[in-house]
Design a protein around this motif. Structure first.
Motif, PDB file in Angstrom:
ATOM      1  N   ALA A   1       3.201   8.054   0.654  1.00 40.72           N
ATOM      2  CA  ALA A   1       3.630   6.659   0.837  1.00 40.72           C
ATOM      3  C   ALA A   1       3.054   5.781  -0.255  1.00 40.72           C
ATOM      4  O   ALA A   1       3.755   4.937  -0.824  1.00 40.72           O
ATOM      5  N   SER A   2       1.781   5.994  -0.591  1.00 46.19           N
ATOM      6  CA  SER A   2       1.161   5.093  -1.562  1.00 46.19           C
ATOM      7  C   SER A   2       1.727   5.306  -2.962  1.00 46.19           C
ATOM      8  O   SER A   2       1.742   4.384  -3.768  1.00 46.19           O
ATOM      9  N   THR A   3       2.237   6.518  -3.235  1.00 47.56           N
ATOM     10  CA  THR A   3       2.857   6.709  -4.549  1.00 47.56           C
ATOM     11  C   THR A   3       4.298   6.203  -4.559  1.00 47.56           C
ATOM     12  O   THR A   3       4.797   5.767  -5.591  1.00 47.56           O
ATOM     13  N   ALA A   4       4.966   6.246  -3.403  1.00 46.40           N
ATOM     14  CA  ALA A   4       6.376   5.841  -3.365  1.00 46.40           C
ATOM     15  C   ALA A   4       6.543   4.332  -3.195  1.00 46.40           C
ATOM     16  O   ALA A   4       7.479   3.744  -3.737  1.00 46.40           O
ATOM     17  N   LEU A   5       5.640   3.698  -2.439  1.00 48.37           N
ATOM     18  CA  LEU A   5       5.821   2.260  -2.174  1.00 48.37           C
ATOM     19  C   LEU A   5       5.455   1.459  -3.423  1.00 48.37           C
ATOM     20  O   LEU A   5       4.483   1.774  -4.116  1.00 48.37           O
ATOM     21  N   PRO A   6       6.219   0.415  -3.707  1.00 53.36           N
ATOM     22  CA  PRO A   6       6.012  -0.325  -4.957  1.00 53.36           C
ATOM     23  C   PRO A   6       4.809  -1.264  -4.914  1.00 53.36           C
ATOM     24  O   PRO A   6       4.227  -1.505  -3.857  1.00 53.36           O
ATOM     25  N   GLY A   7       4.477  -1.795  -6.088  1.00 59.06           N
ATOM     26  CA  GLY A   7       3.441  -2.807  -6.204  1.00 59.06           C
ATOM     27  C   GLY A   7       2.105  -2.250  -6.667  1.00 59.06           C
ATOM     28  O   GLY A   7       1.873  -1.042  -6.630  1.00 59.06           O
ATOM     29  N   PHE A   8       1.240  -3.174  -7.103  1.00 55.75           N
ATOM     30  CA  PHE A   8      -0.123  -2.826  -7.514  1.00 55.75           C
ATOM     31  C   PHE A   8      -1.102  -3.741  -6.793  1.00 55.75           C
ATOM     32  O   PHE A   8      -0.750  -4.866  -6.423  1.00 55.75           O
ATOM     33  N   GLY A   9      -2.316  -3.278  -6.602  1.00 53.33           N
ATOM     34  CA  GLY A   9      -3.373  -4.117  -6.058  1.00 53.33           C
ATOM     35  C   GLY A   9      -2.984  -4.745  -4.741  1.00 53.33           C
ATOM     36  O   GLY A   9      -2.569  -4.052  -3.800  1.00 53.33           O
ATOM     37  N   PHE A  10      -3.086  -6.084  -4.675  1.00 56.28           N
ATOM     38  CA  PHE A  10      -2.832  -6.789  -3.418  1.00 56.28           C
ATOM     39  C   PHE A  10      -1.415  -6.501  -2.897  1.00 56.28           C
ATOM     40  O   PHE A  10      -1.211  -6.244  -1.708  1.00 56.28           O
ATOM     41  N   ASP A  11      -0.399  -6.538  -3.797  1.00 54.51           N
ATOM     42  CA  ASP A  11       0.997  -6.316  -3.367  1.00 54.51           C
ATOM     43  C   ASP A  11       1.147  -4.927  -2.743  1.00 54.51           C
ATOM     44  O   ASP A  11       1.807  -4.754  -1.723  1.00 54.51           O
ATOM     45  N   HIS A  12       0.526  -3.935  -3.379  1.00 56.92           N
ATOM     46  CA  HIS A  12       0.624  -2.568  -2.872  1.00 56.92           C
ATOM     47  C   HIS A  12      -0.053  -2.475  -1.504  1.00 56.92           C
ATOM     48  O   HIS A  12       0.460  -1.870  -0.570  1.00 56.92           O
ATOM     49  N   HIS A  13      -1.198  -3.124  -1.394  1.00 52.97           N
ATOM     50  CA  HIS A  13      -1.941  -3.152  -0.138  1.00 52.97           C
ATOM     51  C   HIS A  13      -1.064  -3.752   0.966  1.00 52.97           C
ATOM     52  O   HIS A  13      -0.975  -3.206   2.080  1.00 52.97           O
ATOM     53  N   GLU A  14      -0.374  -4.835   0.649  1.00 52.70           N
ATOM     54  CA  GLU A  14       0.488  -5.486   1.651  1.00 52.70           C
ATOM     55  C   GLU A  14       1.641  -4.553   2.068  1.00 52.70           C
ATOM     56  O   GLU A  14       2.013  -4.493   3.233  1.00 52.70           O
ATOM     57  N   ASN A  15       2.177  -3.811   1.083  1.00 56.73           N
ATOM     58  CA  ASN A  15       3.283  -2.884   1.404  1.00 56.73           C
ATOM     59  C   ASN A  15       2.809  -1.712   2.259  1.00 56.73           C
ATOM     60  O   ASN A  15       3.561  -1.178   3.066  1.00 56.73           O
ATOM     61  N   MET A  16       1.559  -1.326   2.065  1.00 60.92           N
ATOM     62  CA  MET A  16       1.013  -0.190   2.821  1.00 60.92           C
ATOM     63  C   MET A  16       0.550  -0.595   4.232  1.00 60.92           C
ATOM     64  O   MET A  16       0.492   0.242   5.127  1.00 60.92           O
ATOM     65  N   LYS A  17       0.219  -1.860   4.396  1.00 56.73           N
ATOM     66  CA  LYS A  17      -0.391  -2.336   5.647  1.00 56.73           C
ATOM     67  C   LYS A  17       0.386  -1.910   6.901  1.00 56.73           C
ATOM     68  O   LYS A  17      -0.207  -1.395   7.848  1.00 56.73           O
ATOM     69  N   PRO A  18       1.707  -2.110   6.941  1.00 55.47           N
ATOM     70  CA  PRO A  18       2.426  -1.768   8.183  1.00 55.47           C
ATOM     71  C   PRO A  18       2.797  -0.289   8.266  1.00 55.47           C
ATOM     72  O   PRO A  18       3.753   0.079   8.971  1.00 55.47           O
ATOM     73  N   PHE A  19       2.033   0.564   7.580  1.00 59.19           N
ATOM     74  CA  PHE A  19       2.353   1.984   7.421  1.00 59.19           C
ATOM     75  C   PHE A  19       2.872   2.652   8.704  1.00 59.19           C
ATOM     76  O   PHE A  19       3.863   3.386   8.683  1.00 59.19           O
ATOM     77  N   SER A  20       2.239   2.398   9.828  1.00 58.01           N
ATOM     78  CA  SER A  20       2.625   3.115  11.047  1.00 58.01           C
ATOM     79  C   SER A  20       3.904   2.543  11.672  1.00 58.01           C
ATOM     80  O   SER A  20       4.426   3.104  12.637  1.00 58.01           O
TER      81      SER A  20
END
Ligand SMILES: Cc1cc2nc3c(=O)[nH]c(=O)nc-3n(C[C@H](O)[C@H](O)[C@H](O)COP(=O)(O)OP(=O)(O)OC[C@H]3O[C@@H](n4cnc5c(N)ncnc54)[C@H](O)[C@@H]3O)c2cc1C
Ligand code: SF4
Length: 522
Positions: A340-359
């Motif tokens: 997921a972390s390699t596929a979801l876009p963004g860097f740093g804060f943006d990436h963190h926000e995209n990963m947050k709702p992972f479940s």
């Protein structure tokens, strides 16, 4: 003791990483690669009494090695440690590398080859050597041996159920799929090797069957080239690898055999022929197909937990046939943190926000059906100076049109199944809060490296057909058109992509062709 344990302890198994001298081996039939094609070929031949040697560059693992730790298993089980990609990095390529091949890491979806695809091969690619009806008994045999069963609707995980419900709500064709599992724990880890031996991969079925029937297996050995002699292959030359499989050693292997079956998978099989200087009419490596796939990420209020449950249990073929345009089919994809972390876009804060709702996110994918449209010639495998495969795949206007259209359909299905927002994998991503925003997809850049494109299905590169100027192997027996003892038996022989997940098509076709070979050399 399981069948796999018995086979691993057999004296028929040689670990190439532990051999400290150059090896000279011989066999009636040498099978190069032990995945869907190689395992079926070896099993069919050895159970008919033939002397078979299987050679595999990957490691020989068991469920105890499948630690469910992405950082540990991806480098072990995937080609190029899961870093394989096209030269322009436009497509990430997922492909297995182990005894059992890609079946060790696949997601267990099973489909027979669609009839219209085989018809198309006959009319457009001179494939006259078999009819679909010839393969049916082999499909039935493999369905039984690998316990292929349709998933009951109530066993779909939330990820697949959302896709299913979205398609249903829109009136699109959708159904549950068959899986090759026995006593599946629905752990969701198929892509990292099944820790419960529930997946009926080649690792736990036909490879151990073949070894206990007398086949020999040399693993951690890469075949570098085939050496010709009098219109046939005289011998194969290979290199032994280190225990971790990353490095070559100085020890080599030379294998004499009456027949050679290349089954390294699309990409590696054409690369082996090219390294061997076998490229009559310049056809090897051409027409490589990927089912190039895009992803749409639906965010739901209820937990999705796409990392649990059977990774795939539903599929829609509603858009497979789009007359003038490139068709596609829809499936769900499993999601684990590293992937997921390699596929979801963004860097740093943006990436963190995209990963947050992972479940709570559901990744659904559209797999385009390449090889049928005149503007979609597929990719090409050539060689790097090191001899490793170099892959190019032009992403053409017809494909971009299909991706754009499919991206909208995926968003529609996700909103129809209750997504509160839908995100594309553009860089930067488009986040849609309602179906009214779907039209915004038209403003997005559908360009190389501006959107994530993936392939888990590699096909073609050693296409079959009866015209020796356009095909690499004959369709009656998968024998090379010129070399009398060289066969290719894996996903690389398909003249187009399949429009369905490939494993069962490979099992069925290879079992038919290996049975024909048994008759010929009896
Ligand atoms: C993550 C993932 C999920 C998938 N899910 C599904 C699914 O659900 N259903 C489905 O139908 N398909 C699925 N697939 C695809 C399917 O598993 C493959 O299409 C199929 O296994 C290909 O079979 P093959 O015989 O062509 O090659 P492979 O199974 O890839 O086997 C080739 C083997 O040859 C070895 N090899 C290559 N070159 C050499 C050499 N020179 N010397 C020695 N060994 C060599 C490789 O290491 C490899 O082990 C999935 C694939 C991936 C990556
Ligand atoms: S979902 Fe089933 S087949 Fe897949 S890894 Fe888990 S137990 Fe094995």
């Amino acid at each position: 003791m399981t069948l796999l344990d018995q086979a691993r302890q057999s004296s028929n198994v040689i670990d190439g990483s532990r051999i400290n001298k150059n090896l000279e081996l011989s066999a009636d039939i040498c099978v190069i690669g032990s995945g869907a094609g190689g395992a079926v070929a070896a099993h069919t031949l050895v159970t008919a009494g033939k002397d078979v040697l299987i050679v595999e560059e990957g490691g020989y693992f068991s469920h105890l090695d499948f630690s469910m730790n992405e950082a540990e298993v991806y480098p072990k089980l995937y080609q190029e440690g899961l870093q394989r990609a096209t030269q322009d990095l436009g497509i990430a390529i997922l492909q297995g590398r182990a005894v059992g091949g890609t079946t060790v890491v696949n997601w267990t979806t099973c489909f027979r080859t669609p009839e219209d695809v085989v018809d198309h091969w006959r009319t457009h690619h001179h494939v006259g050597g078999f009819k679909l009806a010839d393969i049916i008994p082999h499909y039935e045999w493999i369905e039984d041996r690998l316990c292929m069963q349709k998933v009951p609707k109530e066993q779909m995980n939330p990820n697949n159920r959302k896709l299913f419900e979205g398609c249903k709500a829109l009136g699109w064709q959708v159904d549950t799929i068959k899986r090759n599992v026995y006593a599946c724990m629905n752990s969701g880890y198929c892509g990292m090797g099944c820790p419960y031996n529930a997946k009926r991969s080649m690792l736990v079925t036909l490879i151990p069957d073949a070894i206990t029937s007398g086949a020999r297996l040399l693993f951690r050995c890469r075949i570098d080239r085939l050496v010709e002699n009098n219109n046939g292959i005289d011998h194969a030359e290979g290199t032994l690898l280190t225990t971790d499989g990353y490095h070559t050693r100085t020890e080599t292997v030379r294998i004499k055999a009456k027949h050679f079956i290349v089954a390294g998978g699309a990409i590696n099989s054409p690369a082996l022929l090219l390294r061997s200087g076998i490229n009559d009419h310049d056809r090897v490596g051409k027409r490589t197909f990927f089912h190039p796939s895009i992803v749409s990420v639906g965010l739901y209020d209820d937990p999705i937990e796409a990392y649990y449950g059977a990774p795939q249990s539903a599929a829609s073929h509603h858009f497979s046939h789009r007359s003038e345009n490139v068709g596609f089919f829809l499936e769900a994809a499993p999601l684990h943190p590293v992937l997921a972390s390699t596929a979801l876009p963004g860097f740093g804060f943006d990436h963190h926000e995209n990963m947050k709702p992972f479940s709570h996110i559901a990744p659904h994918t559209a797999l385009t059906i390449d090889g049928f449209h005149s503007d979609l010639p597929g990719g090409q495998v050539t060689l790097r100076p090191s001899g490793t495969p170099l892959i190019n795949y032009p992403l053409t206007p017809a494909l971009w049109e299909s991706f754009r259209f499919a991206q909208k359909r995926l968003a529609q299905a996700q909103f129809a199944s209750g997504a509160k927002s839908v995100m594309t994998l553009h860089d930067p991503p488009l986040v849609m809060r309602s179906p009214n925003n779907i039209a915004d997809i038209d403003e997005q850049p559908f360009e190389t490296c501006r959107i994530g494109v993936f392939s888990a299905h590699q096909m073609g590169g050693c296409g079959m057909g009866d015209n020796h100027q356009t095909a690499v192997v004959r369709s009656e027996d998968l024998r090379h058109h010129r070399l009398s003892n060289l066969y290719v038996m894996d996903g690389s022989v398909f003249p187009t992509s399949l429009g369905v997940n490939p494993q069962q098509s490979i099992y069925g076709l290879v079992r038919l062709m290996a049975s024909r070979l048994v008759e010929r050399i009896t």
